[in-house]
Design a protein around this motif. Sequence first.
Motif, PDB file in Angstrom:
ATOM      1  N   UNK D  10      -0.894   2.136  -2.745  1.00 37.28           N
ATOM      2  CA  UNK D  10      -0.945   1.065  -1.747  1.00 37.28           C
ATOM      3  C   UNK D  10      -1.694  -0.137  -2.308  1.00 37.28           C
ATOM      4  N   UNK D  11      -1.598  -1.278  -1.620  1.00 37.72           N
ATOM      5  CA  UNK D  11      -2.404  -2.418  -2.064  1.00 37.72           C
ATOM      6  C   UNK D  11      -3.882  -2.052  -1.959  1.00 37.72           C
ATOM      7  N   UNK D  12      -4.662  -2.432  -2.962  1.00 38.76           N
ATOM      8  CA  UNK D  12      -6.074  -2.057  -2.954  1.00 38.76           C
ATOM      9  C   UNK D  12      -6.825  -2.842  -1.876  1.00 38.76           C
ATOM     10  N   UNK D  13      -7.746  -2.198  -1.216  1.00 37.56           N
ATOM     11  CA  UNK D  13      -8.651  -2.864  -0.287  1.00 37.56           C
ATOM     12  C   UNK D  13      -9.805  -1.897  -0.020  1.00 37.56           C
ATOM     13  N   UNK D  14     -10.941  -2.381   0.397  1.00 37.42           N
ATOM     14  CA  UNK D  14     -12.058  -1.461   0.644  1.00 37.42           C
ATOM     15  C   UNK D  14     -11.725  -0.489   1.774  1.00 37.42           C
ATOM     16  N   UNK D  15     -12.270   0.696   1.700  1.00 39.30           N
ATOM     17  CA  UNK D  15     -12.159   1.637   2.804  1.00 39.30           C
ATOM     18  C   UNK D  15     -11.104   2.710   2.660  1.00 39.30           C
ATOM     19  N   UNK D  16     -10.257   2.613   1.654  1.00 32.91           N
ATOM     20  CA  UNK D  16      -9.178   3.588   1.545  1.00 32.91           C
ATOM     21  C   UNK D  16      -9.722   4.999   1.307  1.00 32.91           C
ATOM     22  N   UNK D  35      -8.557  11.805  -8.301  1.00 36.20           N
ATOM     23  CA  UNK D  35      -8.435  10.802  -9.353  1.00 36.20           C
ATOM     24  C   UNK D  35      -7.888   9.536  -8.726  1.00 36.20           C
ATOM     25  N   UNK D  36      -8.391   8.402  -9.178  1.00 39.10           N
ATOM     26  CA  UNK D  36      -7.907   7.149  -8.628  1.00 39.10           C
ATOM     27  C   UNK D  36      -7.846   6.084  -9.698  1.00 39.10           C
ATOM     28  N   UNK D  37      -7.064   5.079  -9.410  1.00 40.00           N
ATOM     29  CA  UNK D  37      -6.909   3.989 -10.371  1.00 40.00           C
ATOM     30  C   UNK D  37      -6.427   2.745  -9.645  1.00 40.00           C
ATOM     31  N   UNK D  38      -6.983   1.613 -10.036  1.00 39.47           N
ATOM     32  CA  UNK D  38      -6.533   0.340  -9.486  1.00 39.47           C
ATOM     33  C   UNK D  38      -6.070  -0.534 -10.632  1.00 39.47           C
ATOM     34  N   UNK D  39      -4.903  -1.135 -10.475  1.00 38.73           N
ATOM     35  CA  UNK D  39      -4.368  -1.946 -11.577  1.00 38.73           C
ATOM     36  C   UNK D  39      -5.268  -3.139 -11.857  1.00 38.73           C
ATOM     37  N   UNK D  40      -5.751  -3.801 -10.800  1.00 34.09           N
ATOM     38  CA  UNK D  40      -6.676  -4.911 -10.986  1.00 34.09           C
ATOM     39  C   UNK D  40      -7.657  -4.888  -9.833  1.00 34.09           C
ATOM     40  N   UNK D  41      -8.907  -5.180 -10.122  1.00 37.71           N
ATOM     41  CA  UNK D  41      -9.885  -5.224  -9.051  1.00 37.71           C
ATOM     42  C   UNK D  41      -9.461  -6.272  -8.032  1.00 37.71           C
ATOM     43  N   UNK D  42      -9.609  -5.975  -6.749  1.00 34.81           N
ATOM     44  CA  UNK D  42      -9.401  -6.894  -5.621  1.00 34.81           C
ATOM     45  C   UNK D  42      -7.941  -7.251  -5.313  1.00 34.81           C
ATOM     46  N   UNK D  43      -7.102  -7.432  -6.311  1.00 39.74           N
ATOM     47  CA  UNK D  43      -5.730  -7.824  -5.989  1.00 39.74           C
ATOM     48  C   UNK D  43      -4.736  -6.771  -6.434  1.00 39.74           C
ATOM     49  N   UNK D  44      -5.191  -5.639  -6.848  1.00 41.15           N
ATOM     50  CA  UNK D  44      -4.337  -4.697  -7.524  1.00 41.15           C
ATOM     51  C   UNK D  44      -3.654  -3.704  -6.598  1.00 41.15           C
ATOM     52  N   UNK D  74      -2.142   2.263   8.405  1.00 42.31           N
ATOM     53  CA  UNK D  74      -3.265   1.319   8.352  1.00 42.31           C
ATOM     54  C   UNK D  74      -3.371   0.609   7.015  1.00 42.31           C
ATOM     55  N   UNK D  75      -3.024   1.346   5.956  1.00 36.24           N
ATOM     56  CA  UNK D  75      -3.242   0.791   4.617  1.00 36.24           C
ATOM     57  C   UNK D  75      -1.924   0.475   3.899  1.00 36.24           C
TER      58      UNK D  75
END
Lengths: 284, 284, 284, 284
Positions: D10-16, D35-44, D74-75
Motif C-alpha cells: 500500500x502507499x506508505x503512511x504512518x500507522x500501518x 518483514x517490511x520495506x518501503x521504496x522511498x521514505x514518505x512517498x513510497x 483504511x490504508x
Amino acid sequence: KDKGRLLICCPDQPGIVGAVSNFLFQNGANIMESSQYTTDAYEGTFFLRIEFDCPGLQGKEEEMKSKFRAVAENFNMKWDIKFVYELRRTAIFVSKQLHCLRELLWEWHSGELVTDIALVVSNHEDARELVESFGIPFHHIPANKDIRKEAEAKQLELLEEYNVDQIVLARYMQILTPDFVAAYPSRIINIHHSFLPAFVGANPYGRAYERGVKLIGATSHYVTNDLDEGPIIEQDIMRVDHRDHAEDMKKIGRKVERSVLARGVKWDLEDRILVHKNKTIVFN
Amino acid sequence: KDKGRLLICCPDQPGIVGAVSNFLFQNGANIMESSQYTTDAYEGTFFLRIEFDCPGLQGKEEEMKSKFRAVAENFNMKWDIKFVYELRRTAIFVSKQLHCLRELLWEWHSGELVTDIALVVSNHEDARELVESFGIPFHHIPANKDIRKEAEAKQLELLEEYNVDQIVLARYMQILTPDFVAAYPSRIINIHHSFLPAFVGANPYGRAYERGVKLIGATSHYVTNDLDEGPIIEQDIMRVDHRDHAEDMKKIGRKVERSVLARGVKWDLEDRILVHKNKTIVFN
Amino acid sequence: KDKGRLLICCPDQPGIVGAVSNFLFQNGANIMESSQYTTDAYEGTFFLRIEFDCPGLQGKEEEMKSKFRAVAENFNMKWDIKFVYELRRTAIFVSKQLHCLRELLWEWHSGELVTDIALVVSNHEDARELVESFGIPFHHIPANKDIRKEAEAKQLELLEEYNVDQIVLARYMQILTPDFVAAYPSRIINIHHSFLPAFVGANPYGRAYERGVKLIGATSHYVTNDLDEGPIIEQDIMRVDHRDHAEDMKKIGRKVERSVLARGVKWDLEDRILVHKNKTIVFN
Amino acid sequence: KDKGRLLICCPDQPGIVGAVSNFLFQNGANIMESSQYTTDAYEGTFFLRIEFDCPGLQGKEEEMKSKFRAVAENFNMKWDIKFVYELRRTAIFVSKQLHCLRELLWEWHSGELVTDIALVVSNHEDARELVESFGIPFHHIPANKDIRKEAEAKQLELLEEYNVDQIVLARYMQILTPDFVAAYPSRIINIHHSFLPAFVGANPYGRAYERGVKLIGATSHYVTNDLDEGPIIEQDIMRVDHRDHAEDMKKIGRKVERSVLARGVKWDLEDRILVHKNKTIVFN
C-alpha cells in the motif's frame, strides 16, 4: 634475485615441453613453476609460462635470449623472457573516485604489487594529496570529449618520458582514442563497474538498479577499441537486494571493483596473463 | 581412448621435467595437461601430474611402465601410470542420510564421475530402493560399536570380492578401525559436516549453533586413524544467521556437504590429488 | 536529521509490536525499517530494532525516552533509544600491522562508518603517520605482558578523557585484562585472523598451513574474558591451496580480515547488533 | 498447524504497522516473523509480510479475511492472507535436461519444498521414469514453434484440471505465448542459464565462452512477455577459467541453475516474494 619467466605461444606439437625443459636445464635454470594450456588437442595453440631460477642470470640476459632463439624457431614460437629483477613501470590514470587508486597504492606499498609506480595522471585534482603522500609524481591533465586529442598528446608524452610499460585505468572516466590504445596494446588495464557483458557503457549501477539484479559485479580487462569489449582478466560479484538503491550499489560495488582491479594488475605484473584472440589465459 | 596419467613424487632437482617430457615424446605421447609443484625451491619434494594422449596405448601398458622405470630410478621417484580407460571401482558407504549418496549417483549417472560404482554398503535399509533403481548392488551390513569387528570383516570381504579401488563414506556414521583404514590407505574419502578443524567429532551442527557461528562448512578428506584429522581435499561454506537453529543448519549444510564430497571424489578419480605428509596437493 | 533507533529485548508475548508501533505513531514517528526475532515461539526472548524518522526529534530526546518507559514496563523490556545524529565516539587500537586500521580510516573517510574516530592507541609507532595524516590524535602506549596493568591504566584514562563509546581492536596484539573488558561490555570489537572456533589463540595462519586447510577465514567478535570466545558478529573466508605457505596465507588473509572487521564495526555503529547470551542477533 | 501469512502492499503512511499489529493481536494471532520495506521514505510504496500463529485458525479463514477488509480499506491496501496448511499445487515443465527437475523433486521429497507437485509436463519422454518413480503424474505434450497453440491449449486444460497455482519451468526449452503467461501472472518461475541481463536468449553458455567470461551464472525469474526480462528472484554464479569450453560451462552451470531455481521456488512457496513493477522484494 636471479628469477626469470619464459612465456611461449606456438602451434601445438609433441616435443615442445621437452625441448624447453632441456634448454633451461642446459643453461643452469631450475623450473620453479610451470603452467601450460592448449586450446585444442592436436590442432590447437600451445601456451607455456615457466618461472625459473638461474644463478648468475643477471648480466647474461641477452645471451639467454639469443640461445633460446634457436629453440623458438624450431617450433615457430612467439616468446619472451622476462627478468623479474627488472621492475616494470606503471602509470595509473584516475578521475574523481579514488578507491581503486588507494587499493593499488596500498597493495604496492605493502609489497603485493611489484612494480615502479612511475606516475599518476588525472583529469582532476582530487587524487593529488594521496598520490604525493606516497612520493609519486602526480600530473593533472584536464580531459574531456572536446579536448581529447590534446589531452592524449600530453599523456603520451608523459608516458614516453616516464618510460611506462603498464597503464592502469583506476576508474578513469574518459574514453581513449584508437591511437592511444594502439600505442599500448594489451598493456592498458581497465576496471569496468559491472559484470561484463551485462551493462556495457555508462552508468552500470543505475541500470543494474533499474533491472532489479540480485548481484552486482566488476570486471578488469585489457582495453581495446571496442568499448568494454576487451579481453576479460578477472570478474567478481557482491550480493545486493531490493533495499539497495543505485547509490548503495555504488558503495557496495567499490569493494569488488578495487579487489578485481588489484588482482588483474598483480597477475599482469607477474606475467601470468597471455592474450589470445579476444580472451585471456590466466596462469594463477 | 588412449589417455594416460603419469604421477610423480621425488626429491626436487634440475632436469626432471626435461627427462620426463623426452620420455613421453620418444614414446609417442602428447602432453595434454601438466601440473607441477615443489614444496620448497632447491630442497623440496617435487610433484608432477601429466595427462597424455598416446595413440595405441592400449595393450602396451606394461611396456610403457617398464620403460619408465629407468627414468624413475635416475631421479629416485615414487610414481605411477594410470590408464584412463581402465575404470576405477568405487564402493559407497552410507547410513540413513541419503543426500550425499544421491548427489554421487546423479553425478555418476550424468557422466561427471567416471568410475564403476561397484556396490553400496549400508548399516541401514534406507538407501536400498534408490541404489537398486540405478542397477547397483546394495548390501545391508548392520554395524555399531559392539559389532564393529564382525561388520568390518564382512565389509572387507565384499570390497575384496567386488575388487574395489576407492571407498567413499557418504555420511556413513560409523568409525572405522585402524585395520580397515590400513587396508585402503589414501583410498577412503569421507565427508565431515563441518569446516575442519572446527567441530571435529560428533554433532558439528549442534555445536556450531551453540557457538553462534555465521558460516557453516563441510570438508572432504582422506580417512586416517586420527578422527577427522586426515588430509583435507576440499572445503566450502554456506552463510547462516541468528535465525538458523541446529536443524536449519543441518538442512543448509546438506547442500555444501554434497558438493564438497562430489568434488573430492571427482578429483580423486581423475588422479588430481597427491598426498604428502598430512596434506593434499590438488592439481585442478 | 531526525532519525532514531529503538532497540528492545523482552520475553515474547502477543501485543508487543502493536504497542510499540502505536507509541511511535502517537509520537509522530514514521517507521523506516523494522526487524524482529524471537528465539523460540511462545517461550522465547523477543528482539526488535526499529529505525524511525521523527520530525522535531532533536531537543525532545528525554521526553521520548520518558514516555516510552511506560510501554517498556508493561512488557518487561530491556531497551534503548539511540539518536542517529548523536555521533558515537570510537577508539581504534592497533599494533604493527596496519591493514585493518587503514580500511577503517578509509571507510570512515568516505562516509561508510558514521562515527567520530576520537583517537588511535598503539603499542608501537608504526601507525602514527597514517593516523595523523587524517588529523586524528595518535597515542603511543608501550604494552606487553609485563607492563599490562600500567598500560591499561593509561589506556583507560585516555578512553575516559576522550569519552569513547566503542573500541575497535584492529589487529591489536595484546590480551586485555578482565578489568579492562568489564569497563566496556559488548563495546570492544576484535578481529581474529581465523574462522572461529578453528585456530583460537596465537598464530592461526601457521596452524592453518600445518593442517592443510583449503579455506582461511576471519572473525569479528565482541571481546569477553574468554580468549576468542566472545559473541561472533561476522565471518568470511578466502580460498587457498597447497601452494600457499603460511606467509601467503597471511597476505591473503589481510583482505578478509579488513572487510570482516569493517562490516562488524559498521553494523555496531548502526545499532544492528543485539547480544544475547554468547551470540549476536544481527539485523542487516 | 495454525500458521498464516499476511501480505500487504500500500502507499506508505504512518500507522500501518500499528493497525495491522493490533488487528492480529485482537484476533489472537502471535507474530512469528515480520518483514517490511518501503521504496522511498514518505512517498513510497510500503510492503509487509507477517507470518503468524493463530490457535484455531483452521475453519475461520473467511472470518479472518472479512475482518481484515476494514483495516485494509483504511490504508488502501492490496493484500492477501495465506493459510500455510492449504498446500499450494505446483506443475513442473521440463524438456530433455533433468538436473533442475531432479533437484526440485529431491528438495520436495526431503521436505524442503512444501507443496503438492500436481504433475510434470514435458515435450519429451526423458523425464517420465524419474517423475513416475515419485508417484507423480507425467504428461507428454509434444511442443515446438509450429504447434505452440495446440500444445498450450492442452497444457492449460491440464493445469485447470489439476488446479495448479504455481508453474515452474525447469529448463523447459519452449517459449510461452502471451495468452499462456497472462493466465498465470507472477506465477510462472523460469530458470535462465545466465547471469541476466548478460546473455538474454538462446545459447548463453556458448556466448559466455565466446566472450571469455570468468564467471557464469543463473537467474530465476517470473515469466513475463518480454523474453528473459521478467522480475528477477535470485541469481548466483560459479567461477570458470580459460580451460573451460562451452561444454564444460554447461556442466558447471547445472549446479548453479538447480540451486538458484530451487531457492526461487522455495521463497515463492513461502510467500516471501512480492512483485513490484518489474522487480521483486524478497523477504528472506
